[in-house]
Design a protein around this motif. Structure first.
Motif, PDB file in Angstrom:
ATOM      1  N   ALA A 193      37.153  55.098  46.023  1.00 19.57           N
ATOM      2  CA  ALA A 193      37.422  55.570  44.667  1.00 19.57           C
ATOM      3  C   ALA A 193      38.916  55.538  44.357  1.00 19.57           C
ATOM      4  O   ALA A 193      39.328  55.136  43.254  1.00 19.57           O
ATOM      5  N   ILE A 194      39.731  55.957  45.310  1.00 20.16           N
ATOM      6  CA  ILE A 194      41.181  55.959  45.099  1.00 20.16           C
ATOM      7  C   ILE A 194      41.694  54.533  44.911  1.00 20.16           C
ATOM      8  O   ILE A 194      42.521  54.267  44.030  1.00 20.16           O
ATOM      9  N   GLU A 195      41.203  53.625  45.719  1.00 17.53           N
ATOM     10  CA  GLU A 195      41.643  52.230  45.605  1.00 17.53           C
ATOM     11  C   GLU A 195      41.218  51.627  44.272  1.00 17.53           C
ATOM     12  O   GLU A 195      41.985  50.893  43.635  1.00 17.53           O
ATOM     13  N   ARG A 196      39.999  51.924  43.827  1.00 21.73           N
ATOM     14  CA  ARG A 196      39.549  51.389  42.535  1.00 21.73           C
ATOM     15  C   ARG A 196      40.284  52.033  41.372  1.00 21.73           C
ATOM     16  O   ARG A 196      40.542  51.387  40.343  1.00 21.73           O
ATOM     17  N   ALA A 197      40.631  53.318  41.528  1.00 22.26           N
ATOM     18  CA  ALA A 197      41.393  54.004  40.482  1.00 22.26           C
ATOM     19  C   ALA A 197      42.841  53.510  40.429  1.00 22.26           C
ATOM     20  O   ALA A 197      43.478  53.540  39.369  1.00 22.26           O
ATOM     21  N   GLY A 198      43.354  53.076  41.561  1.00 19.84           N
ATOM     22  CA  GLY A 198      44.726  52.602  41.627  1.00 19.84           C
ATOM     23  C   GLY A 198      45.762  53.692  41.474  1.00 19.84           C
ATOM     24  O   GLY A 198      46.933  53.433  41.181  1.00 19.84           O
ATOM     25  N   VAL A 205      40.551  59.423  39.573  1.00 18.70           N
ATOM     26  CA  VAL A 205      39.778  59.348  40.821  1.00 18.70           C
ATOM     27  C   VAL A 205      38.370  59.876  40.598  1.00 18.70           C
ATOM     28  O   VAL A 205      37.391  59.314  41.084  1.00 18.70           O
ATOM     29  N   ARG A 206      38.268  60.961  39.827  1.00 18.39           N
ATOM     30  CA  ARG A 206      36.936  61.487  39.495  1.00 18.39           C
ATOM     31  C   ARG A 206      36.095  60.445  38.765  1.00 18.39           C
ATOM     32  O   ARG A 206      34.924  60.228  39.083  1.00 18.39           O
ATOM     33  N   LEU A 209      34.895  57.906  41.202  1.00  9.13           N
ATOM     34  CA  LEU A 209      33.798  58.415  42.025  1.00  9.13           C
ATOM     35  C   LEU A 209      32.475  58.334  41.275  1.00  9.13           C
ATOM     36  O   LEU A 209      31.429  58.030  41.873  1.00  9.13           O
ATOM     37  N   GLU A 210      32.501  58.600  39.990  1.00 13.44           N
ATOM     38  CA  GLU A 210      31.266  58.576  39.212  1.00 13.44           C
ATOM     39  C   GLU A 210      30.664  57.175  39.110  1.00 13.44           C
ATOM     40  O   GLU A 210      29.472  57.041  38.850  1.00 13.44           O
ATOM     41  N   THR A 211      31.458  56.148  39.326  1.00 14.86           N
ATOM     42  CA  THR A 211      30.943  54.781  39.264  1.00 14.86           C
ATOM     43  C   THR A 211      30.836  54.154  40.656  1.00 14.86           C
ATOM     44  O   THR A 211      30.717  52.929  40.778  1.00 14.86           O
ATOM     45  N   THR A 212      30.861  54.982  41.680  1.00 11.26           N
ATOM     46  CA  THR A 212      30.742  54.480  43.056  1.00 11.26           C
ATOM     47  C   THR A 212      29.429  53.720  43.250  1.00 11.26           C
ATOM     48  O   THR A 212      28.368  54.167  42.816  1.00 11.26           O
ATOM     49  N   LYS A 213      29.528  52.580  43.910  1.00 14.50           N
ATOM     50  CA  LYS A 213      28.338  51.837  44.330  1.00 14.50           C
ATOM     51  C   LYS A 213      28.709  51.052  45.588  1.00 14.50           C
ATOM     52  O   LYS A 213      29.139  49.901  45.518  1.00 14.50           O
TER      53      LYS A 213
END
Length: 288
Positions: A193-198, A205-206, A209-213
């Motif tokens: 999540a942190i990496e995708r949020a950048g 980050v939240r 996390l909600e779009t985690t797959k």
């Protein structure tokens, strides 16, 4: 901001009562309802299991009659009074809701001291090496619900388990427990999540996390992916796959070892069952 990467009382209560009603009832009481006793801690964990179990029995129309429901204060170590009352109710099985030490004492005191020769079922929080050490032979042919099978291989039902369990044993000289597997996965979910949020910005980050797959790591889920629910009933929860293990005495190691006995198959993986269920040698049904 709260994301729950674990099972809840909802998940494991459903698995356990369905095992009793669908699988065990035809074996021990084919002409009547399964007589179930529930012994539980008087705290949110225990009461949550009690409520969820009764809810699923009713809503799913399971052939189960709850013949005893006994609660006790957290920290209790002497269960003789509760177990004696449960024995008088003539159950076909006992669902014990505690942590590792309390559950082990229930299994031991029930069989050794009270003569309650029934099927004992525990919750996955007891999937740790300490549980088998405490139980000794009193765990033989008894049951444990879990969502992580550290003894179910090699080869294991998820590829990462082969590497994780081997390296864990090399470092700590024991098998990993269920909570350790949960924690391992959660760290990598946060990393993703942190990496995708950048960024480390909490709101972003939240949202990530909600779009985690992510594909399953150490814990099985119903879809094969780590995803957080979005409905009111599943909000920020995962959908774990849980199963039932039977403990078998291993003379060589001097402890019981668990084997998956139900269900036979799970989504996205296939067969996970390791052996057939066996009734304990001294098992006595509630009523003939």
């Amino acid at each position: 901001y709260m994301f729950h990467y674990c099972t809840s009382t909802f998940h494991y209560s459903k698995t356990i009562v369905h095992f009793f009603g669908e699988y065990l009832n035809p074996k021990v009481a084919p002409n009547r309802n399964f007589r179930l006793a529930i012994l539980y801690r008087d705290d949110p964990y225990g009461v949550g299991v009690w409520n969820a179990s009764n809810q699923f029995i009713k809503e799913d129309k399971l052939p189960i009659e709850v013949v005893a429901g006994r609660k006790y204060p957290p920290g209790t170590t002497d269960f003789h009074a509760e177990l004696t009352a449960i024995k008088a109710a003539k159950p076909d099985g006992l669902f014990a809701v505690d942590f590792t030490v309390g559950t082990a004492e229930i299994y031991i005191q029930g069989q050794r001291d009270v003569g309650l020769n029934t099927i004992y079922m525990a919750v996955e929080v007891c999937e740790v090496p300490e549980f088998y050490t405490l139980l000794k032979r009193w765990g033989d042919r008894q049951l444990l619900e879990s969502k992580f099978g550290p003894y179910a291989g090699p080869p294991y039902y998820l590829p990462l388990m082969d590497t994780y369990i081997q390296k864990f044993k090399q470092r700590f000289n024991l098998y990993p427990g269920m909570m350790g597997a949960d924690t391992y996965d959660a760290i990598y979910v946060a990393k993703d999540a942190i990496e995708r949020a950048g960024t480390l910005d909490k709101a972003k980050v939240r949202d990530a996390l909600e779009t985690t797959k992510m594909k399953n790591l150490l814990i099985l889920t119903e879809t094969g992916y780590i995803e957080f629910g979005k409905t009111p009933e599943t909000y920020h929860e995962i959908s774990p796959v849980t199963f039932i293990e039977q403990l078998i005495w291993n003379e060589k190691v001097g402890e019981c070892r668990p084997f998956i006995v139900w269900p036979e198959k799970v989504p996205n993986v296939g067969t996970i069952k390791q052996r057939e269920f066996e009734l304990p040698p001294l098992y006595t049904p509630g009523e003939k």
